[in-house]
Design a protein around this motif. Sequence first.
Motif, short mmCIF file in Angstrom:
data_model
loop_
_atom_site.label_atom_id
_atom_site.label_comp_id
_atom_site.label_asym_id
_atom_site.label_seq_id
_atom_site.Cartn_x
_atom_site.Cartn_y
_atom_site.Cartn_z
N ARG A 145 18.90 9.84 6.12
CA ARG A 145 19.78 10.79 6.82
C ARG A 145 19.95 12.09 6.05
O ARG A 145 19.95 13.18 6.63
CB ARG A 145 21.17 10.15 7.03
CG ARG A 145 21.21 9.15 8.16
CD ARG A 145 22.55 8.43 8.18
NE ARG A 145 23.67 9.32 8.45
CZ ARG A 145 24.06 9.69 9.65
NH1 ARG A 145 23.42 9.25 10.73
NH2 ARG A 145 25.10 10.49 9.81
N TYR A 202 14.37 7.83 9.64
CA TYR A 202 14.06 8.76 10.72
C TYR A 202 12.63 9.29 10.61
O TYR A 202 12.06 9.37 9.52
CB TYR A 202 15.02 9.96 10.68
CG TYR A 202 16.46 9.58 10.88
CD1 TYR A 202 17.06 9.71 12.14
CD2 TYR A 202 17.23 9.08 9.84
CE1 TYR A 202 18.38 9.35 12.33
CE2 TYR A 202 18.54 8.72 10.02
CZ TYR A 202 19.12 8.86 11.27
OH TYR A 202 20.43 8.50 11.45
N GLN A 212 24.08 3.35 9.48
CA GLN A 212 23.71 4.68 9.01
C GLN A 212 23.13 4.66 7.59
O GLN A 212 22.23 5.44 7.27
CB GLN A 212 24.92 5.62 9.07
CG GLN A 212 25.33 6.00 10.47
CD GLN A 212 26.42 7.05 10.50
OE1 GLN A 212 26.88 7.52 9.46
NE2 GLN A 212 26.85 7.44 11.69
N MET A 224 23.97 16.29 10.34
CA MET A 224 24.89 15.17 10.18
C MET A 224 26.02 15.30 11.18
O MET A 224 26.82 16.19 11.10
CB MET A 224 25.44 15.17 8.74
CG MET A 224 26.32 13.98 8.45
SD MET A 224 26.91 14.01 6.73
CE MET A 224 25.38 13.89 5.87
N ASN A 284 15.82 8.35 14.91
CA ASN A 284 15.97 7.08 14.20
C ASN A 284 14.84 6.14 14.64
O ASN A 284 14.60 5.95 15.84
CB ASN A 284 17.33 6.47 14.55
CG ASN A 284 17.68 5.24 13.74
OD1 ASN A 284 16.82 4.46 13.37
ND2 ASN A 284 18.96 5.05 13.49
#
Length: 295
Positions: free
Chosen positions: A199, A162, A157, A1, A218
């Motif tokens: 995430r 991902y 976000q 992160m 991503n």
Amino acid sequence: MRSPQLADDAVQVVLLARCRQASLVAGPLAQHFGLSATRAAALLEEGRGIIAAQMPLADVRKILPLFAALGLQVAVRPVDAAVGAEVYDLSLRCLSEASGRAALGALHRFGVARRATLASFATPSGLVVADLTETRAKAVAAELRAVPGVKVTVSAQSTAVYDLFLSRSAPSADLRRHLRLLGCLNAGPAKALATGLDRMTLAHVLSRFPQAGLFGVNQAFQRYELRLVGRGRLSSRELSDFLATRGVGAWQADPALARDGGTVLESGLSRAAAGQFLADYTAIGLRAEAELSLT
């Protein structure tokens, strides 16, 4: 992160979405964040809200892997951040060195990505400018889209998804087992270890296996090459006619070239476009593979 607020001593923890494992999460959520059982249940039912208005970052970091494994989607933000404020990431790709330099100049004028260089574009995600407010993301994107040869992709976000890739030859048995337990599947156009991670889950896996050579990209930022790796069902004449429409000579597509990775038919494809091209080529009888662009 990767967020600037991670350097601060205290942060705000915000719930971003409903959790499919709410019944399993409620107890640990209340325990680790000092919430009442009623408050924890209400937060999970609502699917959005402040979990902790102010909490030491070190304590948050210890908790995040557990909740990522349980499927809880949270954001770590500055203590004074507005609850509903979305955070955005931008991916930049340039068609030439000149457009790259122009893009860097625009970024520097905005006061973002100050350390970026031309080499920063050469990643599977492009040059990523992270953690922008909606207003700032729109302004930066508009400025850069006006630069010839610059392509900009914007991703929120909270909804980013991902895929997980491996830079080495093979994953360990422990890594494969852990991905199976998390329910991560490989359903993408390229050879990924897992697809569709949020995430938090991505951060959890990367922190749990730091030496495994893993990297996440991503889906919105991915670009692919499509390669011909075999003649398939097409005759020599059919193959030649098809390749002519793609600007490729038949001699360039000798199936023997598959040993060297095949012949590139398409490049710069989005993830969705790569999947569609693969389906189309399979339908007409060609053997093709999609490969994630690493630069």
